[in-house]
Design an enzyme around this catalytic site. Structure first.
Site, PDB file in Angstrom:
ATOM      1  N   ASP A  24       3.779  -3.384  -2.411  1.00  0.00           N
ATOM      2  CA  ASP A  24       3.665  -3.978  -3.753  1.00  0.00           C
ATOM      3  C   ASP A  24       4.965  -4.673  -4.169  1.00  0.00           C
ATOM      4  O   ASP A  24       6.049  -4.258  -3.756  1.00  0.00           O
ATOM      5  CB  ASP A  24       3.313  -2.874  -4.758  1.00  0.00           C
ATOM      6  CG  ASP A  24       2.792  -3.439  -6.071  1.00  0.00           C
ATOM      7  OD1 ASP A  24       2.445  -4.638  -6.118  1.00  0.00           O
ATOM      8  OD2 ASP A  24       2.729  -2.674  -7.055  1.00  0.00           O
ATOM      9  N   ASN A  26       5.273  -8.353  -4.346  1.00  0.00           N
ATOM     10  CA  ASN A  26       5.440  -9.733  -3.863  1.00  0.00           C
ATOM     11  C   ASN A  26       5.533 -10.725  -5.016  1.00  0.00           C
ATOM     12  O   ASN A  26       6.338 -11.658  -4.985  1.00  0.00           O
ATOM     13  CB  ASN A  26       4.253 -10.148  -2.979  1.00  0.00           C
ATOM     14  CG  ASN A  26       4.165  -9.342  -1.701  1.00  0.00           C
ATOM     15  OD1 ASN A  26       5.119  -8.669  -1.327  1.00  0.00           O
ATOM     16  ND2 ASN A  26       3.021  -9.406  -1.036  1.00  0.00           N
ATOM     17  N   GLU A  71      -9.929  -4.149  -5.879  1.00  0.00           N
ATOM     18  CA  GLU A  71      -9.716  -4.753  -7.203  1.00  0.00           C
ATOM     19  C   GLU A  71      -8.957  -6.084  -7.114  1.00  0.00           C
ATOM     20  O   GLU A  71      -8.915  -6.834  -8.090  1.00  0.00           O
ATOM     21  CB  GLU A  71      -8.933  -3.785  -8.097  1.00  0.00           C
ATOM     22  CG  GLU A  71      -9.725  -2.553  -8.523  1.00  0.00           C
ATOM     23  CD  GLU A  71      -9.933  -1.530  -7.411  1.00  0.00           C
ATOM     24  OE1 GLU A  71      -9.050  -1.414  -6.533  1.00  0.00           O
ATOM     25  OE2 GLU A  71     -10.980  -0.869  -7.397  1.00  0.00           O
ATOM     26  N   ASN A  72      -8.360  -6.375  -5.972  1.00  0.00           N
ATOM     27  CA  ASN A  72      -7.555  -7.597  -5.874  1.00  0.00           C
ATOM     28  C   ASN A  72      -8.396  -8.881  -5.903  1.00  0.00           C
ATOM     29  O   ASN A  72      -7.860  -9.982  -6.067  1.00  0.00           O
ATOM     30  CB  ASN A  72      -6.647  -7.580  -4.634  1.00  0.00           C
ATOM     31  CG  ASN A  72      -5.447  -6.655  -4.768  1.00  0.00           C
ATOM     32  OD1 ASN A  72      -4.971  -6.094  -3.774  1.00  0.00           O
ATOM     33  ND2 ASN A  72      -4.932  -6.475  -5.979  1.00  0.00           N
ATOM     34  N   ILE A 199      -1.429   5.248  -7.592  1.00  0.00           N
ATOM     35  CA  ILE A 199      -2.103   5.158  -6.291  1.00  0.00           C
ATOM     36  C   ILE A 199      -2.948   3.890  -6.183  1.00  0.00           C
ATOM     37  O   ILE A 199      -3.274   3.452  -5.084  1.00  0.00           O
ATOM     38  CB  ILE A 199      -2.911   6.461  -6.016  1.00  0.00           C
ATOM     39  CG1 ILE A 199      -3.414   6.562  -4.572  1.00  0.00           C
ATOM     40  CG2 ILE A 199      -4.065   6.627  -6.951  1.00  0.00           C
ATOM     41  CD1 ILE A 199      -2.631   7.506  -3.731  1.00  0.00           C
ATOM     42  N   SER A 200      -3.327   3.289  -7.324  1.00  0.00           N
ATOM     43  CA  SER A 200      -4.113   2.041  -7.328  1.00  0.00           C
ATOM     44  C   SER A 200      -5.298   2.068  -6.360  1.00  0.00           C
ATOM     45  O   SER A 200      -5.545   1.093  -5.639  1.00  0.00           O
ATOM     46  CB  SER A 200      -3.207   0.835  -7.045  1.00  0.00           C
ATOM     47  OG  SER A 200      -2.234   0.688  -8.049  1.00  0.00           O
TER      48      SER A 200
HETATM   49  C1  IPE Z   1      -2.007  -2.341  -4.941  1.00  0.00           C
HETATM   50  O1  IPE Z   1      -1.192  -3.209  -5.637  1.00  0.00           O
HETATM   51  C2  IPE Z   1      -2.733  -3.056  -3.848  1.00  0.00           C
HETATM   52  C3  IPE Z   1      -1.932  -3.552  -2.733  1.00  0.00           C
HETATM   53  C4  IPE Z   1      -0.639  -3.440  -2.609  1.00  0.00           C
HETATM   54  C5  IPE Z   1      -2.656  -4.210  -1.707  1.00  0.00           C
HETATM   55  P1  IPE Z   1      -1.638  -3.909  -6.995  1.00  0.00           P
HETATM   56  O2  IPE Z   1      -0.505  -4.763  -7.415  1.00  0.00           O
HETATM   57  O3  IPE Z   1      -2.952  -4.573  -6.824  1.00  0.00           O
HETATM   58  O4  IPE Z   1      -1.835  -2.656  -7.951  1.00  0.00           O
HETATM   59  P2  IPE Z   1      -1.763  -2.547  -9.532  1.00  0.00           P
HETATM   60  O5  IPE Z   1      -2.638  -3.641 -10.078  1.00  0.00           O
HETATM   61  O6  IPE Z   1      -0.355  -2.732  -9.940  1.00  0.00           O
HETATM   62  O7  IPE Z   1      -2.250  -1.165  -9.832  1.00  0.00           O
HETATM   63  C1  IPE Z   2       1.322  -6.871  -3.576  1.00  0.00           C
HETATM   64  O1  IPE Z   2       2.129  -7.675  -4.367  1.00  0.00           O
HETATM   65  C2  IPE Z   2       0.370  -7.685  -2.733  1.00  0.00           C
HETATM   66  C3  IPE Z   2      -1.043  -7.544  -3.108  1.00  0.00           C
HETATM   67  C4  IPE Z   2      -1.510  -6.817  -4.076  1.00  0.00           C
HETATM   68  C5  IPE Z   2      -1.992  -8.297  -2.311  1.00  0.00           C
HETATM   69  P1  IPE Z   2       1.710  -8.116  -5.838  1.00  0.00           P
HETATM   70  O2  IPE Z   2       1.144  -9.483  -5.786  1.00  0.00           O
HETATM   71  O3  IPE Z   2       0.852  -7.100  -6.476  1.00  0.00           O
HETATM   72  O4  IPE Z   2       3.139  -8.142  -6.531  1.00  0.00           O
HETATM   73  P2  IPE Z   2       3.441  -7.811  -8.051  1.00  0.00           P
HETATM   74  O5  IPE Z   2       2.962  -6.431  -8.324  1.00  0.00           O
HETATM   75  O6  IPE Z   2       2.712  -8.847  -8.853  1.00  0.00           O
HETATM   76  O7  IPE Z   2       4.928  -7.958  -8.151  1.00  0.00           O
HETATM   77 MG    MG Z   3       1.305  -5.490  -7.658  1.00  0.00          MG
END
Ligand code: IPE
Ligand code: IPE
Ligand code: MG
Length: 253
Positions: A24, A26, A71-72, A199-200
């Protein structure tokens, strides 16, 4: 167990067999540089190769990476598209290298919501690396812990409906055999980067007795040094599984 020079109790047990990582941060990494989330995702993918190598060197048998949650799909369509395309190019580019290293690749998650092209790339990468015996890389994509438990429950329900199983025979062991990763060593350590402490919807069932390690480091900055810091923390944990630790024997009532 011994006491190190700093007086910290260190368990001389082998390190974790199975490490799972919620990659997480990025988006925030990119935002801090004035870049789009896509740039963060691209930089994030680049960290994976070294970590696979490091896990191999540290005799970690399984590395599970959370790449895309159930959920992504709620992310903006352009970002989802970019993530799908990065996943596809990663598989096409890295499968051969994994095969050479003896790493077996496995993808867990739904799959049916991916394009036919991506589904093919997943199947091809799994087929190519099927003989790998050095270690296993699991990529969790369109994965959700709730989905995982639901699919295990469905498979048990189907057995009951067909008359092959009695409802009374359903217990935690029966369900545990049907969730993803059931045939692999238990998840010893879950790492989450970026400072979030949740834990998401990652490995809900499998993390019942995992140790958790949270770091503020954003995923594109997470390197081998951060992995080693997590492993050091892990080795200092006292895993009791609801019982009493060996140190506590004298303290028994
Ligand atoms: C969890 O990260 C999913 C992955 C890293 C693939 P998210 O960025 O989607 O989680 P939330 O939304 O902060 O809970
Ligand atoms: C994790 O990075 C990658 C995925 C969930 C695919 P994020 O894109 O969630 O990064 P933040 O949480 O917005 O910084
Ligand atoms: Mg994230």
């Amino acid at each position: 167990m011994s006491v190190s020079g700093t007086g910290v109790a260190v368990h001389e047990l082998a390190g974790p067999r199975h490490v799972a990582i919620i990659m997480d941060g990025n988006g925030r990494w990119a935002a801090r540089k004035g870049l789009s989330p896509s740039a963060g995702h691209k930089a994030g993918v680049e960290r994976i190769r070294d970590l696979i190598e490091a896990c191999k060197d540290r005799e970690i048998e399984v590395l599970t990476l959370f790449a895309f949650s159930s959920e992504n799909w709620q992310r903006p369509p352009k970002e989802v598209e970019l993530l799908m395309s990065l996943f596809h190019s990663y598989l096409r580019r890295e499968a051969r290298r994994m095969q050479e290293q003896g790493i077996r690749l496995r993808v867990i998650g739904r799959r049916d919501r991916f394009s036919a092209r991506l589904q093919r790339a997943i199947a091809d990468a799994e087929d190519l690396t099927v003989g790998g015996t050095t270690g296993t890389l699991v990529i969790a994509a369109d994965y959700g812990g709730q989905w995982d438990i639901a699919q295990a429950a469905r498979s048990l329900a189907e057995e009951v409906a067909s008359g092959a199983r009695a409802p009374e025979s359903i217990d935690d062991a029966a369900l545990g055999e049907r969730v993803q990763l059931a045939d692999l060593p238990a998840v010893d350590l879950v790492i989450r980067s970026s400072g979030e402490q949740r834990i998401s919807n990652f490995l809900l069932w499998q993390a019942a007795y995992s140790e958790f390690y949270f770091t503020e480091t954003l995923w594109p900055d997470f390197g081998v040094a951060e992995l080693d810091a997590a492993l050091t923390a892990f080795r200092q944990r006292d895993r009791r599984y609801g019982g009493r630790s060996e140190d506590g024997v004298e303290a028994q009532a």
